[in-house]
Design a protein around this motif. Structure first.
Motif, PDB file in Angstrom:
ATOM      1  N   UNK A   1       0.838  -1.184  -0.009  1.00 59.10           N
ATOM      2  CA  UNK A   1      -0.102  -0.026   0.003  1.00 59.10           C
ATOM      3  C   UNK A   1       0.937   1.294  -0.042  1.00 59.10           C
ATOM      4  N   UNK A   2       0.847   1.988  -1.112  1.00 61.96           N
ATOM      5  CA  UNK A   2       1.554   3.197  -1.245  1.00 61.96           C
ATOM      6  C   UNK A   2       3.087   2.898  -1.148  1.00 61.96           C
ATOM      7  N   UNK A   3       3.396   1.771  -1.660  1.00 63.23           N
ATOM      8  CA  UNK A   3       4.888   1.548  -1.608  1.00 63.23           C
ATOM      9  C   UNK A   3       5.333   0.661  -0.544  1.00 63.23           C
ATOM     10  N   UNK A   4       4.580   0.526   0.747  1.00 60.61           N
ATOM     11  CA  UNK A   4       5.008   0.192   1.926  1.00 60.61           C
ATOM     12  C   UNK A   4       4.139  -1.303   2.177  1.00 60.61           C
ATOM     13  N   UNK A   5       4.927  -2.499   2.615  1.00 65.17           N
ATOM     14  CA  UNK A   5       4.477  -3.570   2.783  1.00 65.17           C
ATOM     15  C   UNK A   5       3.717  -3.814   4.143  1.00 65.17           C
TER      16      UNK A   5
END
Length: 491
Positions: free
Chosen positions: A396-400
Motif C-alpha cells: 500500500x503506497x509502496x509499503x508492505x
C-alpha cells in the motif's frame, strides 16, 4: 509463453517461482486479492503483469486470461476451484491446471469425501455422520457418547475442528456439553459465511497418530507423487493452541519422512490414486491438477485419510517446489494433455524446513493481525542460508502491510531436518514489524525433540496396525458396550 497464476499466498509465490525457472522462460501474470510482493516481483521480472480483484469470480479470472492471451491458467487456492473458475476458463477455450467444480468437491465437502471412500471401499476411511442442523447433531451426541472429531462439513480455511476424547465414565456430562457447544459454534461461526453446501456439521470417529501430507500431480489417469511433508497446525510450541492454516512444515531427505516407511508411502499413493479414479466415476470428468491427501498413520489402517486438498497445501508446497528439478511448465502441459505418464518427477535430495511468521492476533483475531507495516531483510536471510516466500502481505503506497494471516514463510534446506530448522530459526529475526506490534512463530518445528516424538509415536502405531493386519482386523472394529453386548463395525 504466457501463464496466468491465480492466488496471492506463499503457496502461489512458490508456484510462481517454480514456473519462472522453466526453460520456456514464460511470462508470468497473476490475479490476486492482495499485491503479494514476491509474486509481483516475479511478474515484473518475467515481463508479466498483476491484476488485483476477486480471484474467486470465474468471469473476472477468465476475462483476464483472455485479455493477456495466456497459454494456460494455474490455480493455487481452493476457493476459486469451488466457485468454478477452472470450468469458466476452459469454457472459453483456455487450458487450466486446477480442479474443476465437480472434482474439487473432494475438498469442499467432507461428507462427499467420506461417502466416496465408503462407496468405492478405498482403504484409510473412517466412520462418520453428517448433519444439516444443530438439533440433529445434538441428538446424536446425546445418544452416543464416544471419542469424536467435530468438523465443519465444508472446507472452512482449516478452522473449526475439535477432537474430544471420551473414554472414561467421569466428566461425561461435561464432555457432552463441550461437544454440543462446539456444534453450535461450527454452525453459527465457522459455517456462517458459506451458503453453497447443505450439510453443516461432520462428526467423525477420533483417531490418533502422526500426520503427514502427500501431494500429487494428476491428469486423471496417473498420479505423480511429491516427497512427503509434515505440517504443524497448532499455533504454539509443542502442538498446543488453536488450529491454524499451518505454522511450519518439514520434509525429506528423500521422498518419505523419518517416521514414515517406504511401504507406508506407497500405500498412501495408492489411496490417492484410487480416490482420483473414484472421483471421475462419480462426477463424470477427469481430475486435472493437484490433489493432496492430509493423512495420519493410525492403528486402524496404517495410512488413513483425514481430509483431501484439491490443491497444494500451504505451507507444504513451499517445502517441495523449490526442490523440483523437473520443469513445472512441462508438468503443467502434461496434466492438460493427459500425458503425465511420460513425465519423470525429479527433486533435489535435501531436507527442508518452513517456518511461518504471523502477527499476533492470528488465527482467531485477524483484525488485530492486519494493517501493520512489515520489514523483511531478504539479503540477511539469504546470508543466513534461507529464502523468503511472501504470504498475507499487501503493498500500500509502496509499503508492505500485513494482511491478517501468516505474513511470510522462511524456507531452509540442509542435509537433515534439524540442520534446516536451525538455519530457518536464524532467519526469523530478520522479519520485523514497524509499529511495535509483535510477530510469532514456532521455534520447535524441525527440532530433534519434536522429530523424535513423531518417530516414537509412529513406532507404537505401526506395531498395532501391523498386528491388526496379521489378525485380519483391518477394516473392522469390535467393541463391547454394556447392556448392548458385542458391536462390530465395518470400515
Amino acid at each position: 509463453m504466457k501463464i496466468l497464476l491465480v492466488g496471492e499466498g506463499a503457496r502461489e509465490h512458490a508456484i510462481a517461482d517454480a514456473l519462472s525457472r522453466s526453460t520456456y522462460s514464460p511470462r508470468i501474470f497473476a490475479v490476486m486479492k492482495l499485491r503479494n510482493p514476491g509474486i509481483s516481483r516475479i511478474c515484473e521480472e518475467t515481463r508479466g503483469e498483476v491484476k488485483l480483484g476477486d480471484s474467486t469470480d470465474p468471469s473476472f479470472v477468465a476475462s483476464i486470461a483472455e485479455q493477456f492471451s495466456v497459454d494456460f491458467v494455474f490455480i493455487g487456492p481452493e476457493e476459486p476451484q469451488f466457485h468454478g473458475v477452472a470450468d469458466e476458463v476452459e469454457n472459453r477455450g483456455i487450458p487450466c491446471v486446477g480442479a474443476k467444480r465437480g472434482p474439487s468437491e473432494i475438498e469442499m465437502s467432507k461428507a462427499f469425501m467420506r461417502r466416496l471412500m465408503w462407496k468405492y471401499k478405498i482403504p484409510g476411511r473412517l466412520r462418520f455422520m453428517a448433519f444439516k442442523n444443530i438439533e440433529d447433531a445434538v441428538a446424536y451426541i446425546e445418544e452416543y457418547a464416544e471419542s469424536i472429531a467435530l468438523k465443519p462439513a465444508r472446507q472452512a480455511g482449516g478452522k473449526g475442528v475439535k477432537v474430544i476424547a471420551d473414554l472414561q465414565a467421569y466428566l461425561k456430562k461435561e464432555k457432552e456439553e463441550v461437544k454440543k457447544k462446539h456444534v453450535r459454534n461450527i454452525v453459527e461461526e465457522h459455517m456462517r459465511p458459506y451458503t453453497d453446501i447443505e450439510e453443516r456439521i461432520l462428526i467423525e470417529q477420533k483417531v490418533e497418530g502422526p500426520e503427514y501430507t502427500l501431494q500429487c500431480f494428476t491428469d486423471g489417469r496417473v498420479v505423480k507423487p511429491l516427497p512427503l511433508v509434515q505440517d504443524n497446525k497448532n499455533a504454539y510450541e509443542m502442538d498446543i493452541g488453536p488450529e491454524t492454516g499451518g505454522m511450519g512444515s518439514i520434509s525429506g531427505p528423500g521422498k518419505t519422512l523419518p517416521f514414515i516407511s517406504e511401504e507406508e508411502y506407497e500405500e498412501s499413493v495408492e489411496i490417492v490414486f484410487q480416490t482420483v479414479r473414484a472421483i471421475e466415476k462419480e462426477v463424470g470428468e477427469a481430475y486435472k491438477g493437484i490433489i493432496a491427501g492430509q493423512m495420519m498413520l493410525t492403528a486402524l489402517w496404517g495410512p488413513t485419510i483425514i481430509e483431501f486438498y484439491s490443491r497444494f497445501g500451504d505451507p507444504e508446497a513451499v517445502n517441495v517446489l523449490p526442490l523440483l528439478e523437473t520443469d513445472l511448465v512441462e508438468i503443467s502441459e502434461a496434466i492438460i494433455s493427459q500425458s503425465l505418464n511420460k513425465v519423470k518427477l525429479e527433486f533435489r535430495d535435501s531436507a527442508t524446513v518452513v517456518k511461518c511468521v504471523a502477527p499476533r492476533g492470528y488465527p482467531n483475531r485477524r483484525d488485530l493481525a492486519k494493517g501493520h507495516p512489515i520489514y523483511v531483510d531478504e539479503s540477511k536471510i539469504k546470508e543466513a542460508g534461507g529464502r523468503v516466500f511472501y504470504g498475507s502481505i499487501d503493498i500500500v503506497n509502496g509499503e508492505m502491510i500485513t494482511g491478517g494471516s501468516r505474513a511470510v514463510e522462511i524456507f531452509a534446506e540442509a542435509d537433515t531436518i534439524p540442520a534446516a530448522s536451525e538455519i530457518a530459526e536464524k532467519c526469523v529475526q530478520y522479519v520485523t514489524l514497524g509499529d511495535g506490534w509483535k510477530l510469532f512463530h514456532r521455534s520447535d518445528i524441525g527440532t530433534e525433540e519434536l522429530l523424535n516424538e513423531r518417530i516414537e509415536l509412529a513406532k507404537l502405531i505401526r506395531e498395532i496396525y501391523r498386528y491388526r493386519r496379521e489378525k485380519n482386523l483391518i477394516g473392522r472394529q469390535i467393541d463391547w458396550i454394556p447392556k448392548r453386548g458385542r458391536i462390530e463395525y465395518e470400515f
